[in-house]
Scaffold this motif. Structure first.
Motif, short mmCIF file in Angstrom:
data_model
loop_
_atom_site.label_atom_id
_atom_site.label_comp_id
_atom_site.label_asym_id
_atom_site.label_seq_id
_atom_site.Cartn_x
_atom_site.Cartn_y
_atom_site.Cartn_z
N THR A 164 -32.84 38.68 91.67
CA THR A 164 -33.17 38.21 90.32
C THR A 164 -31.77 37.67 89.75
OG1 THR A 164 -32.94 40.29 89.56
CG2 THR A 164 -35.40 39.54 89.92
N LEU A 165 -30.82 37.14 90.39
CA LEU A 165 -29.65 36.82 89.86
C LEU A 165 -29.92 35.30 89.30
CD1 LEU A 165 -26.70 37.40 92.56
CD2 LEU A 165 -27.23 38.44 90.20
N GLU A 166 -29.35 35.12 88.36
CA GLU A 166 -29.62 33.84 87.27
C GLU A 166 -28.23 33.24 86.99
OE1 GLU A 166 -31.57 34.96 83.96
OE2 GLU A 166 -33.51 35.75 84.90
N ILE A 167 -28.18 32.05 86.77
CA ILE A 167 -26.93 31.27 86.43
C ILE A 167 -26.63 31.84 85.07
CG2 ILE A 167 -25.82 28.97 85.81
CD1 ILE A 167 -28.04 27.88 87.87
N GLY A 168 -25.25 32.04 85.08
CA GLY A 168 -24.69 32.73 83.77
C GLY A 168 -24.73 34.12 83.68
N ASP A 169 -25.10 35.00 84.69
CA ASP A 169 -25.16 36.31 84.79
C ASP A 169 -23.55 36.76 85.44
OD1 ASP A 169 -27.36 36.67 84.33
OD2 ASP A 169 -28.28 37.15 86.23
N GLU A 170 -23.04 37.78 84.62
CA GLU A 170 -21.79 38.27 85.01
C GLU A 170 -21.82 39.30 85.99
OE1 GLU A 170 -17.54 39.66 82.96
OE2 GLU A 170 -19.30 39.32 81.69
N VAL A 171 -21.19 39.17 87.12
CA VAL A 171 -21.37 40.33 88.22
C VAL A 171 -20.07 40.59 88.73
CG1 VAL A 171 -23.58 39.08 89.18
CG2 VAL A 171 -21.46 38.40 89.86
N THR B 172 -24.38 41.50 83.17
CA THR B 172 -25.19 41.13 82.30
C THR B 172 -26.93 41.66 82.17
OG1 THR B 172 -24.35 38.94 82.70
CG2 THR B 172 -26.15 39.05 81.23
N ALA B 173 -27.39 41.81 83.48
CA ALA B 173 -28.73 42.59 83.37
C ALA B 173 -28.41 44.18 82.99
CB ALA B 173 -29.02 42.64 84.92
N SER B 174 -27.25 44.71 83.12
CA SER B 174 -27.18 46.22 82.63
C SER B 174 -26.98 46.02 81.17
CB SER B 174 -25.69 46.55 83.28
OG SER B 174 -26.05 46.73 84.73
N GLU B 175 -26.45 45.03 80.55
CA GLU B 175 -26.35 45.04 79.13
C GLU B 175 -27.51 44.74 78.68
OE1 GLU B 175 -23.48 42.02 78.64
OE2 GLU B 175 -21.61 43.37 79.11
N ARG B 176 -28.34 43.80 79.29
CA ARG B 176 -29.65 43.70 78.63
C ARG B 176 -30.85 44.90 78.84
NH1 ARG B 176 -31.31 39.14 82.71
NH2 ARG B 176 -29.30 37.94 82.41
N ASN B 177 -30.62 45.72 79.85
CA ASN B 177 -31.35 46.70 79.97
C ASN B 177 -30.90 47.86 78.90
OD1 ASN B 177 -32.87 45.81 81.90
ND2 ASN B 177 -31.36 46.81 83.65
N ALA B 178 -29.57 47.93 78.92
CA ALA B 178 -29.07 48.91 77.73
C ALA B 178 -29.54 48.57 76.38
CB ALA B 178 -27.62 48.97 77.74
#
Length: 129
Positions: free
Chosen positions: A54-61, A102-108
């Protein structure tokens, strides 16, 4: 001699019971290994696979090598990351991605918002009483 044979015949049921208890202990050990080691690892692997798909463009990894970058291109098995302020581009495979910041921040943020809503509903229900 007959005395020895009688003793051996009487000891036979105890040997069977001992054997069955050993089999039960081994079965319990395998069950313990499955529920406390194998199953959680499979769950983590499934979560990692889901995150990578589910990686998207703009995600910080973050990669497994510790490189932090922003996703600028996602292909079937290759991800292009942009690192640093001088815009270096690095191609890595998807399996090399360790975590999605980025996904971790969204989930938090979503968890925090849900907790705030629950607190508001709890306070409003207390005020109504």
């Amino acid at each position: 001699m007959t005395n020895y044979l009688l003793q051996a015949a009487q000891a036979q049921p105890n040997a069977n019971a001992a054997f069955m208890s050993q089999i039960a202990i081994i079965a319990l050990m395998f069950a313990f290994l499955y529920f406390f080691m194998i199953r959680p690892q499979k769950k983590r692997d499934k979560e990692l696979q889901n995150m990578r798909s589910t990686l998207e463009i703009g995600d910080e990894v973050i990669t497994i090598g510790g490189i932090v970058g922003i996703v600028i291109s996602v292909k079937e098995d290759i991800v292009v990351l942009e690192t640093g302020s001088d815009r270096n581009k690095i191609r890595v495979t998807k399996w090399a991605i360790q975590s999605n910041i980025t996904a971790s921040e969204r989930n938090a943020a979503a968890k925090k918002l849900a907790a705030e809503k629950a607190a508001e509903e709890k306070n409003s229900s207390k005020e109504e009483k």
